[in-house]
Design a protein around this motif. Structure first.
Motif, PDB file in Angstrom:
ATOM      1  N   PHE A   7       7.184 -34.171 -29.049  1.00  0.00           N
ATOM      2  CA  PHE A   7       7.638 -32.974 -28.356  1.00  0.00           C
ATOM      3  C   PHE A   7       9.004 -33.290 -27.767  1.00  0.00           C
ATOM      4  N   PHE A   8       9.957 -32.361 -27.925  1.00  0.00           N
ATOM      5  CA  PHE A   8      11.320 -32.626 -27.476  1.00  0.00           C
ATOM      6  C   PHE A   8      11.977 -31.336 -27.015  1.00  0.00           C
ATOM      7  N   VAL A   9      12.676 -31.401 -25.878  1.00  0.00           N
ATOM      8  CA  VAL A   9      13.426 -30.254 -25.366  1.00  0.00           C
ATOM      9  C   VAL A   9      14.908 -30.581 -25.400  1.00  0.00           C
ATOM     10  N   ASN A  10      15.679 -29.696 -25.995  1.00  0.00           N
ATOM     11  CA  ASN A  10      17.126 -29.884 -26.068  1.00  0.00           C
ATOM     12  C   ASN A  10      17.762 -29.373 -24.780  1.00  0.00           C
ATOM     13  N   SER A  11      17.600 -30.173 -23.717  1.00  0.00           N
ATOM     14  CA  SER A  11      18.108 -29.796 -22.399  1.00  0.00           C
ATOM     15  C   SER A  11      18.676 -31.040 -21.723  1.00  0.00           C
ATOM     16  N   PRO A  12      19.372 -30.868 -20.597  1.00  0.00           N
ATOM     17  CA  PRO A  12      19.919 -32.046 -19.895  1.00  0.00           C
ATOM     18  C   PRO A  12      18.855 -33.080 -19.537  1.00  0.00           C
ATOM     19  N   SER A  13      17.632 -32.627 -19.276  1.00  0.00           N
ATOM     20  CA  SER A  13      16.564 -33.563 -18.903  1.00  0.00           C
ATOM     21  C   SER A  13      16.015 -34.318 -20.106  1.00  0.00           C
ATOM     22  N   ARG A  14      16.287 -33.790 -21.329  1.00  0.00           N
ATOM     23  CA  ARG A  14      15.858 -34.440 -22.581  1.00  0.00           C
ATOM     24  C   ARG A  14      14.377 -34.803 -22.538  1.00  0.00           C
ATOM     25  N   GLU A  15      13.543 -33.885 -22.095  1.00  0.00           N
ATOM     26  CA  GLU A  15      12.111 -34.148 -21.980  1.00  0.00           C
ATOM     27  C   GLU A  15      11.498 -34.393 -23.358  1.00  0.00           C
ATOM     28  N   SER A  16      10.617 -35.382 -23.440  1.00  0.00           N
ATOM     29  CA  SER A  16       9.978 -35.689 -24.718  1.00  0.00           C
ATOM     30  C   SER A  16       8.663 -36.420 -24.480  1.00  0.00           C
ATOM     31  N   ALA A  17       7.806 -36.379 -25.483  1.00  0.00           N
ATOM     32  CA  ALA A  17       6.529 -37.092 -25.425  1.00  0.00           C
ATOM     33  C   ALA A  17       5.952 -37.175 -26.830  1.00  0.00           C
ATOM     34  N   THR A  18       5.278 -38.273 -27.112  1.00  0.00           N
ATOM     35  CA  THR A  18       4.593 -38.431 -28.392  1.00  0.00           C
ATOM     36  C   THR A  18       3.175 -37.882 -28.268  1.00  0.00           C
ATOM     37  N   PHE A  19       2.741 -37.136 -29.287  1.00  0.00           N
ATOM     38  CA  PHE A  19       1.383 -36.595 -29.285  1.00  0.00           C
ATOM     39  C   PHE A  19       0.929 -36.398 -30.725  1.00  0.00           C
ATOM     40  N   ILE A  20      -0.316 -35.973 -30.883  1.00  0.00           N
ATOM     41  CA  ILE A  20      -0.867 -35.740 -32.216  1.00  0.00           C
ATOM     42  C   ILE A  20      -1.110 -34.248 -32.388  1.00  0.00           C
ATOM     43  N   LEU A  21      -0.430 -33.667 -33.363  1.00  0.00           N
ATOM     44  CA  LEU A  21      -0.595 -32.247 -33.654  1.00  0.00           C
ATOM     45  C   LEU A  21      -1.837 -32.078 -34.518  1.00  0.00           C
ATOM     46  N   GLU A  22      -2.840 -31.427 -33.962  1.00  0.00           N
ATOM     47  CA  GLU A  22      -4.081 -31.159 -34.684  1.00  0.00           C
ATOM     48  C   GLU A  22      -4.692 -29.880 -34.128  1.00  0.00           C
ATOM     49  N   SER A  23      -5.738 -29.400 -34.759  1.00  0.00           N
ATOM     50  CA  SER A  23      -6.345 -28.148 -34.318  1.00  0.00           C
ATOM     51  C   SER A  23      -6.924 -28.310 -32.914  1.00  0.00           C
ATOM     52  N   GLY A  24      -6.739 -27.258 -32.103  1.00  0.00           N
ATOM     53  CA  GLY A  24      -7.242 -27.296 -30.737  1.00  0.00           C
ATOM     54  C   GLY A  24      -6.160 -26.943 -29.737  1.00  0.00           C
ATOM     55  N   ASN A  25      -6.498 -27.036 -28.469  1.00  0.00           N
ATOM     56  CA  ASN A  25      -5.563 -26.744 -27.382  1.00  0.00           C
ATOM     57  C   ASN A  25      -5.056 -28.054 -26.784  1.00  0.00           C
ATOM     58  N   ILE A  26      -3.794 -28.330 -26.998  1.00  0.00           N
ATOM     59  CA  ILE A  26      -3.192 -29.601 -26.598  1.00  0.00           C
ATOM     60  C   ILE A  26      -2.297 -29.376 -25.388  1.00  0.00           C
TER      61      ILE A  26
END
Length: 357
Positions: free
Chosen positions: A73-92
């Protein structure tokens, strides 16, 4: 009637399967990210799978995925927020600030893996702080502690990989574990867990490639030449073979201007150069992963008196399987590699013993 029932059952199963592929990803974001584009990046292709606009401090993605994927997950903003996760069915649910991920089976396991590693690291850091830097064997104790920590990290990684074979969690554990082992005998043990699917991930494929090159350029191997266009200070082309294999010992320092540990080795290199520089010994610095102007400024600032190869990018690091700098290597007069991973007092002792034979 039987045919109709079969058709209905088949349709229902297809509908159920399709619904099972749906995902909702909700990421908590900093207020500075509102109005900015947020992305889900596929680690296999390193390209976006989905995107949305951050609103009310949240990035919400909805879609379908045919299979579980290790993503960022990545946001193109000054804070450059990001995180690794697993995209799969369900509510993450993702909290980039704390690096917490949850909501599905694999993401819960991923969180458990990361939490276990963090606790292990904290335990070893506490033990490191308890060591007295004034004791004569401080360095040896630190090295022993580092070895023990690496073993613990390996044990944790192996446990998760074996408990979830073929999963994205296993892939993630491998991707974090393998770089720590490059150039060691334990790499092959960890590599035994690699599946064909794991090799789709560049981070794992690159670790295997780097380890292969590291093994091919260990002590006793002949040097591998490379040429850097514009690599001389005057902008002309230069090759490693312009210095190595020319009848003298050559200490090659792969470094970068932004690298603190690289700069920390400068006094040691200068001491060696002052004592041994001449007809039988030379030092050559090779700037990698750096910008030309920054390298030139650092050379001037540090007053480096020996030959320089600049703007080398990743050409030398790919050839020599270097995944961290400084990497300082000693080459014999005929171009044979004498040693690599040289630092500090150990480097000075080796140079002294070698040149005073």
């Amino acid at each position: 009637m039987q045919t109709k029932n079969l058709l209905w059952i088949t349709a229902a199963l297809l509908l159920f399967t399709a619904c099972g592929k749906k995902y909702t990803v909700t990421a908590e974001c900093d207020a500075s990210s509102n109005g900015k584009q947020a992305y889900i990046i596929d680690y296999t292709t390193e390209k976006p799978l989905d995107s949305t606009i951050v609103s009310d401090n949240k990035a919400i993605f909805e879609g379908e995925t045919p299979e579980a994927k290790l993503c960022q997950f990545f946001v193109n903003s000054p804070s450059r927020e990001s995180a690794t996760f697993i995209l799969e069915s369900g509510n993450i649910v993702i909290d980039p600030e704390t690096q917490m991920v949850s909501g599905t089976a694999q993401n819960d396991s991923l969180q458990s893996f990361n939490s276990t590693l963090r606790k292990t690291q904290e335990q070893f850091y506490t033990r490191y702080q308890a060591l007295s830097k004034t004791t004569p064997d401080f360095k040896e104790k630190v090295e022993a502690l580092q070895d023990e920590m690496m073993q613990s990290f390996g044990d944790v990684s192996a446990r998760f990989i074996e408990s979830m074979p073929g999963s994205c969690v296993a892939t993630y554990a491998l991707a974090n574990w393998l770089p720590m082992l490059i150039g060691t005998e334990n790499f092959d043990k960890a590599a035994a867990y690699i599946t064909d699917n794991d090799l789709k991930y560049p981070m794992i494929k690159n670790s295997v490639k780097t380890n292969d090159r590291t093994k091919a350029t260990q002590a006793g191997a002949m040097f591998t030449d490379f040429t850097i266009e514009n690599g001389n200070l005057d902008g002309s082309a230069v090759s490693l073979s312009d210095y190595v294999g020319k009848g003298k010992y050559v200490l090659v320092d792969f470094w970068a201007s932004w690298c603190g540990p690289c700069r920390a080795e400068t006094p040691n290199l200068k001491e060696i150069y002052k004592q041994f520089g001449g007809d039988d010994f030379e030092i050559v610095s090779v700037a990698v992963w750096d910008k030309r102007d920054a390298t030139l400024e650092a050379i001037k600032e540090l007053a480096l008196p020996w030959p320089q190869i600049i703007d080398a990018g990743q050409i030398p690091t790919d050839l020599y399987g270097i995944n961290g700098i400084p990497q300082i290597m000693l080459f014999a007069p005929d171009g044979t590699i004498v040693a690599r991973n040289l630092r500090g007092e150990e480097m000075k002792r080796l140079i002294s013993l070698t040149l005073q034979k």
